[in-house]
Design an enzyme around this catalytic site. Structure first.
Site, short mmCIF file in Angstrom:
data_model
loop_
_atom_site.label_atom_id
_atom_site.label_comp_id
_atom_site.label_asym_id
_atom_site.label_seq_id
_atom_site.Cartn_x
_atom_site.Cartn_y
_atom_site.Cartn_z
N ASP A 173 -19.16 46.50 94.96
CA ASP A 173 -18.58 45.17 95.11
C ASP A 173 -17.67 44.76 93.96
O ASP A 173 -17.98 45.02 92.79
CB ASP A 173 -19.77 44.20 95.18
N GLU A 203 -14.61 48.34 96.43
CA GLU A 203 -13.91 47.16 96.95
C GLU A 203 -12.96 46.59 95.90
O GLU A 203 -13.39 45.96 94.93
CB GLU A 203 -14.92 46.07 97.33
C1 GLC Z 1 -16.94 40.68 96.94
C2 GLC Z 1 -17.71 40.37 98.20
C3 GLC Z 1 -17.75 38.90 98.38
C4 GLC Z 1 -18.45 38.28 97.21
C5 GLC Z 1 -17.79 38.68 95.89
C6 GLC Z 1 -18.65 38.37 94.73
O1 GLC Z 1 -15.62 40.31 97.04
O2 GLC Z 1 -17.15 41.05 99.28
O3 GLC Z 1 -18.36 38.54 99.58
O4 GLC Z 1 -18.43 36.90 97.31
O5 GLC Z 1 -17.54 40.07 95.84
O6 GLC Z 1 -19.77 39.20 94.65
#
Ligand code: GLC
Length: 499
Positions: A146, A219
């Site tokens: 993440d 991500e």
């Molecule tokens: C990422 C997740 C999102 C979350 C953020 C903080 O972007 O996909 O849903 O709010 O990280 O953890």
């Protein structure tokens, strides 16, 4: 639950709302029996202000104090204490929060409840590797990592021991907005890539024991050059799948066929030749394909996700073309919506609309839950847009998706070559070929008919079989069409096979 699971209070346990450790172990065991692999969301950038670590930090326990990123405030001309610098949270407003217990501000790039972890502290690095090991020992097949671009902040030692202000972006005039600044000190720092390679080494420790690959998906909404850095560097390996987000960031309902080509070529252009690509059109942070583009493009986008070379990634609900649900200001719970303090425009940034319950059938709560109330309301129209209805239809998003997934196991899509073209402003087409077999995909992005000539593609001539057609297409599977003059109706998507 300030960010619904992304504010982790105990990295070695399951949050009550989601079940128990026994439930989790049972899930992994049953899934493995069915040859389904479970991957977990690993949230390394931040913890929770309600964790033992943070509580200990506030009590002055040095080990845990150093788990977080602390900074002195600055006193303004009126004698008031202000945050250390201009950094803003992804969810708006200052990224710093004062704690009187220690007399300092801590960094939270997301909500106040998500204090950033300090990766310049070797104890944090070791702890998080142990978190990875803990879940691998439970049998997970890997992780979606993440918010990785945020992992490291600039080394403040290089700036006289103070974190420097970030420069203005120049295109957003609200200092509370994340886009107000260029995030040169808080995103995409060089050290982040190295940490990914270290985590890959942990995953590979496990592979070396039993031969099974453990996967890492990262991500980061970033440039293709940066995405590729996540994959590795020289001898060091990284994530097998840095999410290819360009179908989200670079494509909208107005995009031309050339823009779709440009967006889909980006990752393919930069990725190393011997590694697979991947395709993402939706996730729990983005407006759904049916709402962002058009319900009529759901099948076309699913064609891209499943038939392009590499890994296809589908967010739950996109296979049936779910739409963003309406969530009133009163019902809005996502911090990204609530922090706008704007009862009119909150929905533009709220992520609740794409997180409404999955639509199984026309029963109570769309068959998702027997509870009186679900945590988000079910989206309107679920009575007709659901799995049960779509299963029974001859052609539906679900049945198109199933046909695509089946087709995808064909060697043409597993090993074949790929090329694409904008045949005109509105028609995007691609060819996949392997040995003697050739398939062509055609997606009309507009509500206008065209006659197109597919013989632009080498060796594509004469008769083509319709293999898959979009839900509203007038063409049925098995129909024969002509490569040199294919009539494509408005918003139609087709998969054709050379006879
Ligand atoms: C990422 C997740 C999102 C979350 C953020 C903080 O972007 O996909 O849903 O709010 O990280 O953890």
């Amino acid at each position: 639950m300030y960010d619904f699971g992304y504010d982790i209070a105990d990295f070695y346990d399951i949050q009550d709302e989601y079940g128990t450790m026994e439930d989790f172990e049972e899930l992994v065991t049953k899934a493995n029996e069915l040859d389904i692999k479970i991957i977990l969301d690993f949230v390394p950038n931040h913890g929770s202000n309600e964790s033992i670590w943070f509580e200990e930090a506030l009590k002055g326990h040095e080990k845990y104090y150093n788990y977080f990123v602390w900074e002195d405030g600055v006193v303004d001309e009126n004698g008031n204490l202000q945050p250390p610098n201009n950094w803003v949270s992804v969810f708006r407003k200052s990224a710093w929060e004062y704690r009187k217990e220690v007399g300092k501000y801590y960094l939270h790039q997301f909500v106040i409840g998500q204090p950033d972890l300090n990766y310049r502290n070797p104890d944090v690095v070791e702890e998080m590797k142990n978190v990875i090991r803990f879940w691998l020992d439970k049998g997970v097949a890997g992780f979606r990592v993440d918010a990785i671009a945020h992992l490291f902040e600039v080394d403040k030692k290089k700036y006289g021991g103070k974190y420097p202000d970030e420069p203005l972006s120049g295109y957003d005039s609200d200092p509370d907005n994340y886009n107000y600044l260029k995030h040169i000190y808080t995103e995409d720092q060089d050290e982040t890539y190295d940490m990914i390679y270290q985590w890959r080494e942990v995953l590979d420790e496990y592979k070396s024991k039993d031969g099974f690959t453990r996967v890492m998906m990262t991500e980061a909404y970033t440039s293709p050059q940066n995405m590729i850095r996540y994959m590795g560097n020289g001898d060091r390996k990284g994530a097998q799948m840095p999410f290819n987000f360009f179908l989200i960031s670079d494509v909208n309902g107005e995009s031309t066929a050339a823009e779709v080509k440009y967006a889909t070529d980006k990752f393919l252009t930069f990725k190393p030749i011997d590694t697979p690509s991947n395709w993402v059109a939706g996730n729990h942070d983005q407006s759904r394909v049916a709402s962002r583009l058009s319900p009529e493009l759901v099948d076309g986008v699913n064609m891209i996700i499943t038939l392009f070379p590499g890994v296809g990634i589908t967010y739950m609900g996109e296979e049936i073309g779910m739409v963003d649900g309406f969530v009133s200001w009163e019902d809005t719970i996502d911090p990204s919506g609530c922090n706008t303090d704007d009862p009119i425009n909150y929905w533009k940034t709220s992520r609740d609309p794409e997180r409404t319950p999955f639509q199984w059938n026309a029963d109570k709560n769309a068959g998702f839950s027997t509870a009186d109330k679900t945590w988000l309301p079910v989206a309107e129209g679920f009575e007709t847009l659901n799995v049960n209805v779509q299963r029974q239809m001859d052609r539906s998003h679900l049945n198109v998706y199933k046909a695509l997934v089946k087709l995808r196991s064909n060697p043409v899509f597993r090993h074949g070559r790929y090329e694409s073209v904008a045949l005109n402003t509105d028609i995007f087409a691609f060819r996949r070929w392997h040995n003697e077999e050739i398939y062509v995909g055609v997606i009309n992005l507009r509500n206008q008919s065209y006659t197109v000539d597919l013989s632009y593609f080498e060796n594509v001539t004469g008769d083509l079989d319709v293999v898959i057609s979009s839900t509203l297409s007038p063409k049925t599977v098995g129909t024969i069409v002509q490569a040199e003059s294919l009539e494509v109706v408005g918003m139609e998507s087709l998969v054709l096979k050379l006879k």
